[in-house]
Design an enzyme around this catalytic site. Structure first.
Site, mmCIF file in Angstrom:
data_model
loop_
_atom_site.group_PDB
_atom_site.id
_atom_site.type_symbol
_atom_site.label_atom_id
_atom_site.label_comp_id
_atom_site.label_asym_id
_atom_site.label_seq_id
_atom_site.Cartn_x
_atom_site.Cartn_y
_atom_site.Cartn_z
ATOM 1 N N GLY A 261 27.420 -17.231 100.732
ATOM 2 C CA GLY A 261 26.382 -16.782 101.651
ATOM 3 C C GLY A 261 25.212 -16.150 100.913
ATOM 4 C CB ALA A 262 23.697 -13.580 100.214
ATOM 5 C CG MET A 263 25.171 -13.031 93.549
ATOM 6 S SD MET A 263 26.876 -12.419 93.599
ATOM 7 C CE MET A 263 26.765 -11.138 92.349
ATOM 8 C CD GLU A 264 27.313 -8.454 94.825
ATOM 9 O OE1 GLU A 264 27.236 -9.487 95.522
ATOM 10 O OE2 GLU A 264 28.376 -8.027 94.349
ATOM 11 C CD GLU A 298 25.328 -10.182 99.501
ATOM 12 O OE1 GLU A 298 25.713 -9.585 98.476
ATOM 13 O OE2 GLU A 298 26.094 -10.918 100.169
ATOM 14 C CG HIS A 301 27.504 -5.632 97.180
ATOM 15 N ND1 HIS A 301 28.759 -5.096 97.038
ATOM 16 C CD2 HIS A 301 27.700 -6.880 97.710
ATOM 17 C CE1 HIS A 301 29.673 -5.963 97.474
ATOM 18 N NE2 HIS A 301 29.055 -7.053 97.899
HETATM 19 N N1 BES Z 1 29.443 -10.874 95.864
HETATM 20 C C1 BES Z 1 29.483 -11.752 96.973
HETATM 21 C C2 BES Z 1 29.044 -13.149 96.654
HETATM 22 C C3 BES Z 1 30.010 -13.954 95.837
HETATM 23 C C4 BES Z 1 31.228 -14.280 96.332
HETATM 24 C C5 BES Z 1 29.691 -14.437 94.617
HETATM 25 C C6 BES Z 1 32.093 -15.060 95.578
HETATM 26 C C7 BES Z 1 30.560 -15.186 93.873
HETATM 27 C C8 BES Z 1 31.764 -15.528 94.350
HETATM 28 C C9 BES Z 1 28.588 -11.252 98.109
HETATM 29 O O1 BES Z 1 28.354 -9.900 98.120
HETATM 30 C C10 BES Z 1 29.322 -11.567 99.373
HETATM 31 O O2 BES Z 1 30.324 -10.963 99.603
HETATM 32 N N2 BES Z 1 28.833 -12.519 100.151
HETATM 33 C C11 BES Z 1 29.476 -12.995 101.337
HETATM 34 C C12 BES Z 1 28.768 -12.569 102.585
HETATM 35 C C13 BES Z 1 29.076 -11.171 103.001
HETATM 36 C C14 BES Z 1 28.246 -10.748 104.175
HETATM 37 C C15 BES Z 1 30.537 -10.955 103.311
HETATM 38 C C16 BES Z 1 29.433 -14.514 101.246
HETATM 39 O O3 BES Z 1 28.685 -15.019 100.433
HETATM 40 O O4 BES Z 1 30.165 -15.149 101.989
HETATM 41 ZN ZN ZN Z 2 29.894 -8.715 98.899
#
Ligand code: BES
Ligand code: ZN
Length: 866
Positions: A261-264, A298, A301
């Site tokens: 979904g996204a990355m912090e 994000e 984080h």
């Molecule tokens: N740190 C994660 C993104 C991530 C997940 C990077 C796995 C690499 C591998 C990010 O903070 C995250 O948790 N994103 C979630 C959405 C969130 C609202 C729960 C996602 O991408 O699904």
């Molecule tokens: Zn996260």
């Protein structure tokens, strides 16, 4: 390709790094087919490190051009180079402190795994969590190595971004400096022809921050909502957690090809464009909701993840569970708290309880993994968030805040463990949390059962807990379960103000004096009492409340706790569906109760819409399995349909009235109030279509001025068999990627089960089906596996073959997304012998592929075993 059967990594084998990094300088000369990365890394021996003192650098798919230590070039005899990395033996190191320099070449255009540096729609971007940085350069790619980064980017592209603050720039280059020590997984770089939607934010101490959302030209008018959500998140974190932003700029970039979904990344969050771009015409209320909570997540984080990070990947819930909890709190504060709680619990049950009930069950803090990407799970995230919520409930809101203040004070700049986290709570609150810790180290969903009797003016309540075995964990110890509860009279009067009892042994009993309670409530002593247990879903357990149907109807009508009100209705619906599945007819009392609830105009429309929603087909399959039956997906689908028809008939006048009353009018806003009205109105529409035919949906579709209404009309017309609707929608939206994802998904999810696989197959031949784009892949393949369970479980096995074929194909390009999608098979043991044989056949066919990724092979092995 990766090793065929790699050894698991174990928490018990953790060792501190031999070397720490004092500073990193990186220079990128960007080119799609040959990017040069020069690194200059100042190392120092870690006093806490292992004896041998070798310098160990991770590195994958890198072409090493040159390397040097303290300026002296190394030859191939000075180090050991393997496909996983590079080791310089201790005796070749100049001393305890030294500078490593290297130049490597990488191929971003060939990087279809979308991990490391890759290209997407003409731009360069990175994704480093969890272990992607090692595909960029040689580095100790582990979260307990934290360092300040200075980055120089050279490229003809106009916008060049990295972490931290901009330091300098000129034609064809830009330099960035991030003063905050960070692990490599938070590194990010973006380069492209991008435009910004910009704004400013003044922090609580008065510092000015520039905010930018970077998108492709043409998308700049779709950023306003994400920007608004960002500013509200920043303010909320100041007000509720005392956390202030710590750089001069905060950048968000939207990319079309993204696994998650996204990355912090520090100061440079990278988002799947689906979770940034929104306009009234193209995004649904649900999309807006996701954008708000993911932007918040994000952003949050920055403190829970970045300033304080994880020592190793086993501690992932330290940042993810806590940050999900924080984004849920934010959404609850921003929108309706009860609605948010119900939605979070629906999600928890659909994803985490499902995971816990099957072969992939694991601890919130796992003990071992083969591929860490496979452990970004509902258990780590959502159960991880529940554990924070329980902790907060147990210690109270004030002590929770005090503990968080101490956590930030004590551990800022560190890479921490769950032990560190719990020690803070123990020190601040003076409690012993050793038993609470079992929630982190035992898998599976506890079952709580309640029994009670009323006798001699007393209510005698008994609660018991049971922990079913999970793979590798046959026996478990009791956990600490906070059970928030109240008591109601049969007329719905509240006899006991909400209180929380802590069930921390195998069982607990409590006595309540009915005379005293009746006196305080100002009523005569009742001869029957209805316990309202686990209010607000105070613990992630499966509760058998032992309530009669009549008791639950009282709770549905009167429980002051909105969660349990909804829960009572939910349980009645589930029970009704189960009875219908075995030949019964629905109880009209349930429909009468729903009718009265729908008429309560002071109730939030979103809450009413949730009360009207039926348990999903997957919920019912699990319920059937739990009842000792073998679920038949086709029959479940048909039963749900029959229930919808029965509901529509029973509630028709009410639904028609709501359809008219819930029209929010022409001026669109994505706010909670309007979204709630549209949700209830569109629920009425879909139910009414079951008995009225398509006329109302046709008018609704034609009149729609926003995507929420348009998609509701579209999906209803797909189900009622309007032959031309898919073509019309396609012609209107073929140039909008995000809307076309919905088009692909809806046709599969809303297909008749017996046609679903054929429709999905046909869509994979559509010219716009780009299977290397994760969103598009998930639309069609996920549209079948999650959106159309009866179609996926087609008795011929066509759905299983379709999924296996596509997983095999995708795995060669993008193992991470292939592995995630394989969880569609995790429930295989629920089904009949024929289906089980078809599924295991599909799994075995995947397992037999040459060169299968570590990601997918681990998943297939775990699903198949146990
Ligand atoms: N740190 C994660 C993104 C991530 C997940 C990077 C796995 C690499 C591998 C990010 O903070 C995250 O948790 N994103 C979630 C959405 C969130 C609202 C729960 C996602 O991408 O699904
Ligand atoms: Zn996260």
């Amino acid at each position: 390709m990766k090793d065929a059967s790699p050894q698991p990594i174990r928490l018990a084998d953790y060792h501190p790094p031999s070397h720490l990094v004092e500073a990193v300088e990186l220079t990128f000369r960007l080119a799609p087919r040959g990017t040069r990365v020069r690194s200059k890394i100042r190392f120092r021996a870690n006093p806490a490190g292992l004896e041998n003192g070798n310098l160990r650098l991770d590195g994958e798919n890198l072409r090493l051009v040159s390397c040097a230590l303290d300026g002296t070039p190394l030859t191939a005899l000075d180090y050991l180079l393997t496909p996983e990395g590079l080791t310089v033996p201790a005796e070749r190191l100049p001393g305890p402190s030294f500078t490593w320099e290297a130049e490597v070449e990488i191929d971003p255009a060939d990087n279809t795994a979308l991990e490391g540096l890759y290209t997407s729609g003409g731009m360069f971007c990175t994704q480093c969590e969890a272990e992607g940085f090692r595909k960029i350069t040689f580095y100790p790619d582990r979260p307990d190595v934290m360092a300040p980064f200075t980055v120089r980017i050279e490229s003809d592209l106009p916008i060049l971004l990295s972490n931290g603050n901009p330091a300098a720039s000129g034609p064809g280059w830009a330099e960035w400096h991030d003063p905050w020590p960070k692990p490599a997984y938070l590194f990010a770089l973006v380069a492209g022809d991008l435009v910004a939607h910009s704004d400013r934010f003044t922090t609580m101490s008065g510092r000015a921050v520039t905010l930018n959302i970077w998108v492709r030209p043409g998308d700049e008018d779709k950023c306003a909502y994400a920007m608004d959500a960002l500013k509200r998140s920043m303010r909320w974190d100041e007000e509720v957690y005392g956390r202030e932003y710590d750089l001069d700029v905060f950048n968000i970039v939207a990319v079309d090809d993204f696994n998650m979904g996204a990355m912090e990344n520090k100061g440079l969050n990278i988002f799947n464009s689906k979770y940034v771009l929104a306009s009234q015409k193209t995004a649904t209320d649900r999309d807006y909701d996701f954008i708000e909570s993911i932007v918040a997540h994000e952003y949050f984080h920055n403190w829970t993840g970045n300033r304080i990070t994880c020592r190793d990947w086993f501690q992932l819930c330290l940042k993810e569970g806590l940050t999900v909890f924080r984004d849920q709190q934010f959404s609850a504060d921003t929108r309706s708290a009860p609605v948010q709680r119900i939605e979070d619990v629906l999600q928890l049950r659909a994803r985490q309880f499902r995971e816990d009930a099957g072969p992939l069950a694991h601890n919130v803090r796992p003990d071992a993994y083969v591929e860490i990407n496979n452990f970004y799970t509902a258990t780590v995230y959502e159960k991880g968030a529940e554990l924070i919520g329980m902790l907060r409930r147990i210690v109270g809101a004030q002590e929770y805040r005090a503990a968080l203040d101490e956590y930030f004070r004590r551990h800022d700049g560190q890479a921490c463990t769950i032990e560190d986290w719990l020690a803070v709570f123990e020190d601040v609150t003076g409690r012993d949390l050793s038993q609470f810790k079992r929630w982190y180290t035992q898998a599976g969903t506890p079952r709580v059962s309640a029994e009670w009797q009323v006798a001699e003016g007393r209510l005698h309540l008994r609660l018991a807990q049971e922990l079913p075995p999970t793979p590798g964990q046959p026996l478990k110890e009791p956990v600490v379960i906070p059970v928030a509860m109240g008591l109601l009279s049969p007329e719905g009067a509240e006899l006991l103000p909400e209180t929380t009892v802590i069930l921390d042994g195998p069982e607990l009993t409590r006595d309540f004096d009915l005379d005293e309670m009746a006196r305080r409530a100002g009523i005569a002593r009742p001869d029957h009492v209805i316990p309202s247990l686990l209010r607000g879903f105070s613990a992630p357990v499966i509760l058998d409340a032992g309530l009669s149907r009549a008791d639950r109807l009282v709770l549905l009508a009167h429980d002051p706790d909105p969660f349990n009100r909804w829960e009572a209705g939910r349980s009645l619906m589930r029970e009704t569906l189960m009875e219908m599945l075995t030949g019964g007819a629905p109880d009209p009392a349930l429909f009468d109760a729903l009718d009265r609830l729908l008429a309560e105009d002071r109730l939030d429309a979103a809450f009413r819409a949730l009360c009207l929603a039926l348990p999903s087909e997957d919920d019912m399959a699990q319920a059937a399995h739990d009842a000792g039956l073998v679920p038949d997906p086709t029959a479940i689908h048909a039963t749900r349909r029959a229930m919808q028809v029965a509901m529509a008939r029973a509630l028709q006048p009410r639904l028609a009235a709501l359809y008219d009353a819930m029209d929010p009018g022409p001026a669109y806003s994505p706010d909670a109030d309007q979204a709630a009205k549209r949700a209830l109105r569109n629920s009425a529409l879909t139910l009414l279509a079951r008995i009225e035919g398509p006329a109302r949906a046709k008018a609704h579709y034609a009149a729609a001025t926003n995507m929420t209404d348009e998609i509701a009309g579209f999906t209803t017309l797909l189900e009622t068999g309007d032959p031309d609707i898919a073509r019309r929608f396609h012609d209107r939206w073929k140039d909008d990627r995000l809307v076309m994802d919905k088009w692909f998904m809806a046709q599969v999810a809303h297909a008749a089960p017996e046609q679903a696989v054929a429709i999905a197959e046909a869509l994979t031949d559509h010219p716009l089906f780009d299977w290397t784009n994760p969103n598009r892949f998930r639309s069609v393949i996920g549209g079948l596996t999650s959106g159309n369970p009866a179609g996926f479980h087609d008795p011929t096995g066509a759905g299983y073959r379709f999924l296996a074929d596509w997983l095999i194909r995708l795995d060669a390009k993008n193992p991470q997304t292939a592995a995630r999608m394989s969880t569609a098979f995790e429930t295989w043991r629920r089904y009949d012998a024929d289906r089980q044989a078809l599924i295991t056949g599909a799994l075995d066919r995947i397992a037999a592929q040459d060169g299968l990724s570590r990601d997918l092979s681990e998943m297939v092995d775990r699903i198949r075993a146990a």
